[in-house]
Design an enzyme around this catalytic site. Structure first.
Site, mmCIF file in Angstrom:
data_model
loop_
_atom_site.group_PDB
_atom_site.id
_atom_site.type_symbol
_atom_site.label_atom_id
_atom_site.label_comp_id
_atom_site.label_asym_id
_atom_site.label_seq_id
_atom_site.Cartn_x
_atom_site.Cartn_y
_atom_site.Cartn_z
ATOM 1 C CG LEU A 134 6.632 -3.149 2.378
ATOM 2 C CD1 LEU A 134 6.750 -4.662 2.321
ATOM 3 C CD2 LEU A 134 6.018 -2.708 3.696
ATOM 4 C CB ILE A 135 11.425 1.610 4.102
ATOM 5 C CG1 ILE A 135 10.542 2.689 3.472
ATOM 6 C CG2 ILE A 135 12.858 2.114 4.245
ATOM 7 C CD1 ILE A 135 10.990 3.158 2.108
ATOM 8 C CG ASN A 149 4.618 6.026 7.989
ATOM 9 O OD1 ASN A 149 4.245 6.676 7.014
ATOM 10 N ND2 ASN A 149 3.916 4.997 8.462
ATOM 11 C CG HIS A 151 -0.729 4.076 10.780
ATOM 12 N ND1 HIS A 151 -0.926 3.322 9.649
ATOM 13 C CD2 HIS A 151 -1.560 3.572 11.730
ATOM 14 C CE1 HIS A 151 -1.838 2.404 9.913
ATOM 15 N NE2 HIS A 151 -2.237 2.527 11.161
#
Lengths: 271, 237
Positions: A134-135, A149, A151
């Site tokens: 996680l960021i 990102n 997905h």
């Protein structure tokens, strides 16, 4: 020149190497840094085992003992085949960084102070996330444009984990489809603004593995397309409403069996 | 020549992969045991037989066993229910005011606050989910979704901290009630995610019951397994 930094989950991730390699070849893009998570960290192992359980052992064995050979030789399209096509010569991100003169750093996780310092020093316009946990918001707000990102599911409908399998379990293979979505990250799980989505056609011999194999290639292409469009200011993002999608989690084997039956029911009609 | 070496490489890869798969299957049984349907059926049957031999069964247990047997009949695992359906169908609809009060009392309007769960959340949400009017239906659904995320993120560490100190048996009861809530909610709204979590929870809870450690609430766990199987029968067709 748009300045981009890549965040990678491990130094030899083929997905990350292909993304970084594509960025190096792109005009008007400067790959100004690569941040890689370190191999061995007790915290990382603990949190990943907590999340993935036995799947972590499979992932680790595949990465360390099989390397790039873990990709099925029989699959029509996967990252290994794509890497050959792209003439990717680098065995690790470090090799790629040394050869191209790109600043490179390893961190315990992407949210550490070391990571933040590196990002602030190189002032990226964009971060491309290719995996690694996680960021946190402190990182998300550093790049001017945001953190990208890709997905492996269609957003906003299928957020979270095992979304290929969930698309089949929910019998949304025709109405939503298997696919990938390029989006900006926010604090939620796959809830950030969407840039591009691409739906994959189902093939007669498809299994979840072959779909995932093809999706990974599509994801790299989507990242390239998205970055080009961002560079040329040719793209607008579409925000997601929370209620338009669901967050999915690791699928239990008994539901997986059902999802496999649903997929077979679709593919058997394609023969 | 090239084709032959490629064939050899493929053969080697396959044997490596299948060896790895076998090792992982063995490890998986040890680290993350998943209950199979026939295993569950055998387990429930065996434990019900043990209940038949018991001299004293509390009223609570009787009610739970009656509901269990009704479920088993619906699943097709039992020819005749032991108790009449009317005996185990308790109507909670007249408790609507209590339910609303319970919802209003929630700290920060959430069943979970800082990882701490309000006790009886599973039980109360299940009752409200069954009977709630549209007025607070959305609140109930939001709370159940919060519970789902909590259990999926914390996995085996979830549902261990409550707003009151609980004994081990009470904690197990709370966990089983949440699993029952998920199985029933999955059926009510036809949503596989909730069944998925119930399946995992029941797998995790199994170790507490296979060696007869928690006899006091065994009937409730058997009910949870039957709720899961009933949802599978209705949803995975």
């Amino acid at each position: 020149m748009m300045r981009v930094i890549v965040l990678a989950p491990i130094h030899n991730s083929l997905y990350s190497r292909l993304v970084a390699n594509a960025l190096l070849r792109e005009k008007g893009i400067e790959l100004c840094g690569i941040i890689v998570r370190t191999h061995w960290s007790l915290n990382r192992l603990h949190s990943e085992f907590h999340r993935d359980g036995i799947r972590l052992i499979r992932k680790t064995i595949q990465k360390f003992f099989l390397g790039d050979r873990r990709f099925s030789q029989e699959s029509a399209n996967n990252l290994a085949i794509y890497a050959k096509k792209m003439e990717l010569g680098f065995q690790s991100l470090k090799q790629l960084a040394v050869s191209s003169g790109t600043p490179y750093v390893t961190v315990k996780n992407h949210n550490t102070v070391k990571s933040q310092r590196f990002l602030k020093k190189f002032e990226p316009d964009l971060i491309v996330f290719t995996g690694g946990g996680l960021i946190k918001p402190e990182i998300l707000k550093i790049p001017k444009k945001g953190v990208l990102n890709c997905h492996s599911g269609i957003l906003p409908e299928f957020r979270g984990m095992d979304v290929v399998e969930w698309t089949a379990a929910e019998d949304k293979m025709k109405s939503v489809g298997f696919g990938a979505s390029l989006h900006f990250m926010d604090q939620g799980i796959d809830t950030g603004p969407i840039l591009i989505r691409k739906i994959l056609e189902i093939e007669p011999e498809d299994t979840f593995q072959t779909i995932r194999d093809r999706l990974e290639v599509v994801m790299i292409e989507l990242i390239q397309e998205g970055i080009r469009n961002l560079r040329d200011s040719k793209i607008e993002c579409q925000s997601q409403e929370a209620q338009h999608g669901r967050q999915y989690f690791v699928m239990h084997p008994r539901i997986l069996e059902y999802a496999e039956r649903n997929l077979r029911a679709i593919t058997s009609h394609l023969v | 020549m090239a084709a032959a070496s490629r064939h050899e490489l493929l053969k080697k890869m396959k044997s490596k992969q299948s060896l790895m798969d076998s090792i992982l299957r063995i490890l998986s049984k040890w680290i993350e045991p998943h209950l199979k349907q026939d295993e569950i059926r055998r387990f429930i049957t065996k434990k019900i037989r043990q209940y038949h031999k018991k001299v004293q069964i509390s009223d609570n247990e009787k009610q739970t066993l009656a509901r269990l047997k009704t479920n088993l009949k619906k699943i097709g695992w039992l020819e005749e229910p032991y108790y009449k359906d009317s005996e185990n169908e308790i109507d909670h609809s007249d408790e609507e005011n209590d339910h609303q009060e319970w919802l209003v009392e929630l700290e920060n309007k959430s069943v979970i606050h800082n990882g701490v769960l309000k006790i009886h959340s599973g039980l109360m949400l299940d009752r409200m989910d069954e009977h709630s009017t549209s007025e607070y239906r959305k609140t109930v659904e939001t709370q159940i979704e919060k519970l789902l995320v909590h259990v999926e993120v914390r996995r085996k560490k979830a549902l261990h901290h409550f707003n009151q100190p609980l004994s081990m048996v009470q904690t197990l009861r709370e966990q089983i009630e949440v699993s029952i809530l998920f199985s029933r909610h999955a059926r009510r709204i036809r949503e596989l995610r909730f069944l998925n979590t119930a399946l995992k929870m029941n797998d995790w809870l199994y170790s507490q019951f296979k060696n007869r450690k928690s006899e006091a609430i065994l009937a409730l766990y058997l009910l949870a397994l039957s709720e899961q199987e009933l949802s599978i029968k209705e949803l995975l067709v």
